[in-house]
Design an enzyme around this catalytic site. Structure first.
Site, PDB file in Angstrom:
ATOM      1  N   ARG A   7       0.836  -1.193   0.000  1.00  0.00           N
ATOM      2  CA  ARG A   7       0.000   0.000   0.000  1.00  0.00           C
ATOM      3  C   ARG A   7       0.882   1.258   0.000  1.00  0.00           C
ATOM      4  O   ARG A   7       1.889   1.309   0.715  1.00  0.00           O
ATOM      5  CB  ARG A   7      -0.908   0.044   1.234  1.00  0.00           C
ATOM      6  CG  ARG A   7      -2.144  -0.857   1.148  1.00  0.00           C
ATOM      7  CD  ARG A   7      -3.183  -0.311   0.164  1.00  0.00           C
ATOM      8  NE  ARG A   7      -4.370  -1.151   0.083  1.00  0.00           N
ATOM      9  CZ  ARG A   7      -4.563  -2.149  -0.772  1.00  0.00           C
ATOM     10  NH1 ARG A   7      -3.619  -2.470  -1.638  1.00  0.00           N
ATOM     11  NH2 ARG A   7      -5.700  -2.814  -0.783  1.00  0.00           N
ATOM     12  N   GLU A  37      -4.088   7.446  -4.647  1.00  0.00           N
ATOM     13  CA  GLU A  37      -4.462   6.939  -5.979  1.00  0.00           C
ATOM     14  C   GLU A  37      -5.779   7.546  -6.448  1.00  0.00           C
ATOM     15  O   GLU A  37      -6.672   7.744  -5.624  1.00  0.00           O
ATOM     16  CB  GLU A  37      -4.567   5.406  -5.915  1.00  0.00           C
ATOM     17  CG  GLU A  37      -3.225   4.767  -5.567  1.00  0.00           C
ATOM     18  CD  GLU A  37      -3.315   3.258  -5.354  1.00  0.00           C
ATOM     19  OE1 GLU A  37      -4.385   2.681  -5.583  1.00  0.00           O
ATOM     20  OE2 GLU A  37      -2.299   2.668  -4.964  1.00  0.00           O
ATOM     21  N   HIS A  59      -1.680   0.227 -10.023  1.00  0.00           N
ATOM     22  CA  HIS A  59      -2.319  -0.704  -9.091  1.00  0.00           C
ATOM     23  C   HIS A  59      -2.956  -1.888  -9.845  1.00  0.00           C
ATOM     24  O   HIS A  59      -4.167  -2.094  -9.778  1.00  0.00           O
ATOM     25  CB  HIS A  59      -3.372   0.025  -8.239  1.00  0.00           C
ATOM     26  CG  HIS A  59      -3.698  -0.690  -6.957  1.00  0.00           C
ATOM     27  ND1 HIS A  59      -3.963  -0.019  -5.778  1.00  0.00           N
ATOM     28  CD2 HIS A  59      -3.792  -2.011  -6.655  1.00  0.00           C
ATOM     29  CE1 HIS A  59      -4.218  -0.907  -4.822  1.00  0.00           C
ATOM     30  NE2 HIS A  59      -4.118  -2.116  -5.329  1.00  0.00           N
TER      31      HIS A  59
HETATM   32  P1  NDP Z   1      -1.280 -11.106   5.096  1.00  0.00           P
HETATM   33  O1  NDP Z   1      -2.124 -10.622   6.209  1.00  0.00           O
HETATM   34  O2  NDP Z   1      -1.177 -12.572   4.835  1.00  0.00           O
HETATM   35  O3  NDP Z   1       0.216 -10.547   5.282  1.00  0.00           O
HETATM   36  C1  NDP Z   1       0.502  -9.298   5.835  1.00  0.00           C
HETATM   37  C2  NDP Z   1       1.869  -9.397   6.502  1.00  0.00           C
HETATM   38  O4  NDP Z   1       2.245  -8.099   6.986  1.00  0.00           O
HETATM   39  C3  NDP Z   1       1.872 -10.344   7.697  1.00  0.00           C
HETATM   40  O5  NDP Z   1       2.960 -11.226   7.551  1.00  0.00           O
HETATM   41  C4  NDP Z   1       2.047  -9.435   8.901  1.00  0.00           C
HETATM   42  O6  NDP Z   1       2.835 -10.094   9.894  1.00  0.00           O
HETATM   43  C5  NDP Z   1       2.772  -8.228   8.305  1.00  0.00           C
HETATM   44  N1  NDP Z   1       2.483  -7.005   9.050  1.00  0.00           N
HETATM   45  C6  NDP Z   1       1.263  -6.474   9.333  1.00  0.00           C
HETATM   46  N2  NDP Z   1       1.393  -5.360  10.075  1.00  0.00           N
HETATM   47  C7  NDP Z   1       2.724  -5.185  10.276  1.00  0.00           C
HETATM   48  C8  NDP Z   1       3.489  -4.214  10.993  1.00  0.00           C
HETATM   49  N3  NDP Z   1       2.902  -3.212  11.659  1.00  0.00           N
HETATM   50  N4  NDP Z   1       4.834  -4.341  10.983  1.00  0.00           N
HETATM   51  C9  NDP Z   1       5.429  -5.370  10.339  1.00  0.00           C
HETATM   52  N5  NDP Z   1       4.759  -6.313   9.648  1.00  0.00           N
HETATM   53  C10 NDP Z   1       3.422  -6.228   9.623  1.00  0.00           C
HETATM   54  O7  NDP Z   1      -1.812 -10.335   3.808  1.00  0.00           O
HETATM   55  P2  NDP Z   1      -1.571 -10.661   2.254  1.00  0.00           P
HETATM   56  O8  NDP Z   1      -0.190 -11.164   2.062  1.00  0.00           O
HETATM   57  O9  NDP Z   1      -2.696 -11.446   1.734  1.00  0.00           O
HETATM   58  O10 NDP Z   1      -1.683  -9.154   1.660  1.00  0.00           O
HETATM   59  C11 NDP Z   1      -0.793  -8.160   2.104  1.00  0.00           C
HETATM   60  C12 NDP Z   1      -1.173  -6.783   1.591  1.00  0.00           C
HETATM   61  O11 NDP Z   1      -0.889  -6.659   0.215  1.00  0.00           O
HETATM   62  C13 NDP Z   1      -2.664  -6.426   1.682  1.00  0.00           C
HETATM   63  O12 NDP Z   1      -2.991  -5.953   2.970  1.00  0.00           O
HETATM   64  C14 NDP Z   1      -2.814  -5.346   0.634  1.00  0.00           C
HETATM   65  O13 NDP Z   1      -2.646  -4.078   1.222  1.00  0.00           O
HETATM   66  C15 NDP Z   1      -1.671  -5.612  -0.331  1.00  0.00           C
HETATM   67  N6  NDP Z   1      -2.172  -6.039  -1.655  1.00  0.00           N
HETATM   68  C16 NDP Z   1      -1.932  -5.266  -2.756  1.00  0.00           C
HETATM   69  C17 NDP Z   1      -2.387  -5.654  -4.007  1.00  0.00           C
HETATM   70  C18 NDP Z   1      -2.127  -4.823  -5.218  1.00  0.00           C
HETATM   71  O14 NDP Z   1      -2.939  -4.859  -6.135  1.00  0.00           O
HETATM   72  N7  NDP Z   1      -1.032  -4.102  -5.306  1.00  0.00           N
HETATM   73  C19 NDP Z   1      -3.179  -6.871  -4.183  1.00  0.00           C
HETATM   74  C20 NDP Z   1      -3.344  -7.636  -2.965  1.00  0.00           C
HETATM   75  C21 NDP Z   1      -2.862  -7.213  -1.761  1.00  0.00           C
HETATM   76  P3  NDP Z   1       2.621  -9.792  11.483  1.00  0.00           P
HETATM   77  O15 NDP Z   1       1.154  -9.881  11.737  1.00  0.00           O
HETATM   78  O16 NDP Z   1       3.448 -10.822  12.189  1.00  0.00           O
HETATM   79  O17 NDP Z   1       3.168  -8.404  11.699  1.00  0.00           O
END
Ligand code: NDP
Length: 323
Positions: A232, A261, A279
């Site tokens: 994001r 965006e 995106h």
């Molecule tokens: P997941 O929830 O599986 O993965 C998110 C990861 O981020 C987790 O491993 C989590 O680990 C980590 N995380 C969350 N908060 C923090 C923090 N404050 N500090 C460090 N690490 C953090 O989600 P997905 O992999 O399915 O998707 C991830 C993101 O990708 C979505 O939220 C979306 O914003 C983005 N996305 C973008 C797309 C695009 O079109 N460009 C398409 C699809 C997704 P932990 O909880 O241990 O911190």
């Protein structure tokens, strides 16, 4: 006869969601999720929302009979899920069905960024191969790079699997290490950036990740540094990124997501070492259809006798139907 529950669709949404829901629900379309657009009748009737955009606390509070918000997309930062959870309203997203597609795009964007493939194609199309000769040898290469993944979740792991096959070492940062994962874990983003030269971010937008990729992170990546973002835009200090790219603090960046965006800062567009995409990481007919089906199936599941959502977000995992 029992009246079909009303589902509200604010703004634009993939047409397959509407097609699927139309068979069982009474649909209410609204130009946007602005509470001022709601009539008293809508407020009384609406029990579900299907949306790919913003659903804030004020909009949620304007709908007293709301039970579920089905977000189209795995990233649900547009929905105030914490507020929904407190009100006992279910929020769902579309995990897993887009994971491999987004990972494919992330790797493509990384290669384009490092090897300048879009610029090399423009060189051919502009007739410069004929008039000036071959495209320049690129200063960037994937060879010898060390990959850091910020957000080792579903998509992060799919990206890591691909890059492992490229022969590159992988490290990552999450709030917590992933159990059973062999890649090197770093407890802070800064430590990860110091230990790699290539940072791929697929972290969600949350209050904790706002502008967390800042000037200090770019300095830590160094002059050969590459930053790729498919997570994001809100997680990045874009002014600091422009500064780092123009001063050579890092080598290049590839971005699929932006803070505001579809408005991309002109300073980024003007930079030759920024590779920019609108995106599109999940944007195929195949994957968007799967996302539409999962968004619709969450609503079907909720209002069927099961009264259970298929893919609730963590903030609303505790919510069950008020029958
Ligand atoms: P997941 O929830 O599986 O993965 C998110 C990861 O981020 C987790 O491993 C989590 O680990 C980590 N995380 C969350 N908060 C923090 C923090 N404050 N500090 C460090 N690490 C953090 O989600 P997905 O992999 O399915 O998707 C991830 C993101 O990708 C979505 O939220 C979306 O914003 C983005 N996305 C973008 C797309 C695009 O079109 N460009 C398409 C699809 C997704 P932990 O909880 O241990 O911190």
């Amino acid at each position: 006869a029992i009246e079909a529950p009303s589902v509200l669709i604010p703004g634009l949404l993939h047409p397959r969601v509407t097609e699927r829901l139309r068979s069982a629900f009474s649909l209410v379309h609204l130009a946007s999720s602005d509470p001022a657009l709601l009539t008293e009748e809508m407020k009384a009737r609406v029990r579900g929302i299907a949306s790919a955009g913003q659903v804030d606390a004020a909009f949620i509070d304007a709908l007293p009979n709301l039970e579920i918000i089905a977000n189209f997309g795995v990233g649900y930062d547009g929905v105030d899920a914490r507020h929904a959870g407190l009100r006992g309203i279910m929020v769902t997203n579309t995990p897993d069905v887009l994971t491999e597609e987004v990972a494919d795009a992330a790797v493509g964007l990384l290669i384009n960024t490092v090897r300048e493939l879009p610029r090399a194609e423009a060189w051919l199309r502009d007739g410069r191969w004929v008039s000036e000769g071959g495209y320049r040898l690129t200063p960037g290469t994937l060879r010898g790079r060390r990959i850091g993944i910020f957000g080792m979740g579903r998509i992060g792991r799919a990206i890591a699997r691909r890059l492992e096959a490229f022969g590159l070492p992988i490290a990552y940062h999450n709030r917590r290490p992933v159990e059973g994962l062999a890649y090197a874990y770093h407890p802070t983003l800064k430590e990860l950036a110091l230990s790699v030269d290539t940072l791929v971010s697929v972290a969600p937008a949350t209050p904790q990740t706002a502008k967390i990729v800042d000037a200090g992170i770019f300095e830590a990546l160094g002059a050969n540094g590459v930053f790729v973002n498919v997570g994001r835009g809100a997680t990045v200090d874009e002014a600091a990124l422009v500064d780092a790219l123009s001063k050579g603090t890092i080598l290049a960046a590839g971005l699929d997501v932006f803070a505001d965006e579809p408005n991309v800062p002109q300073a980024l567009i003007d930079l030759p070492n920024a590779t920019l995409l609108p995106h599109v990481a999940s944007a195929t007919v195949h994957t968007r259809k799967a996302m539409a089906d999962l968004a619709a199936d969450n609503i079907f599941s909720w209002f069927s006798h099961a009264r259970r959502a298929l893919t609730p977000v963590p903030e609303t995992g505790h919510v069950t139907a008020r029958i």
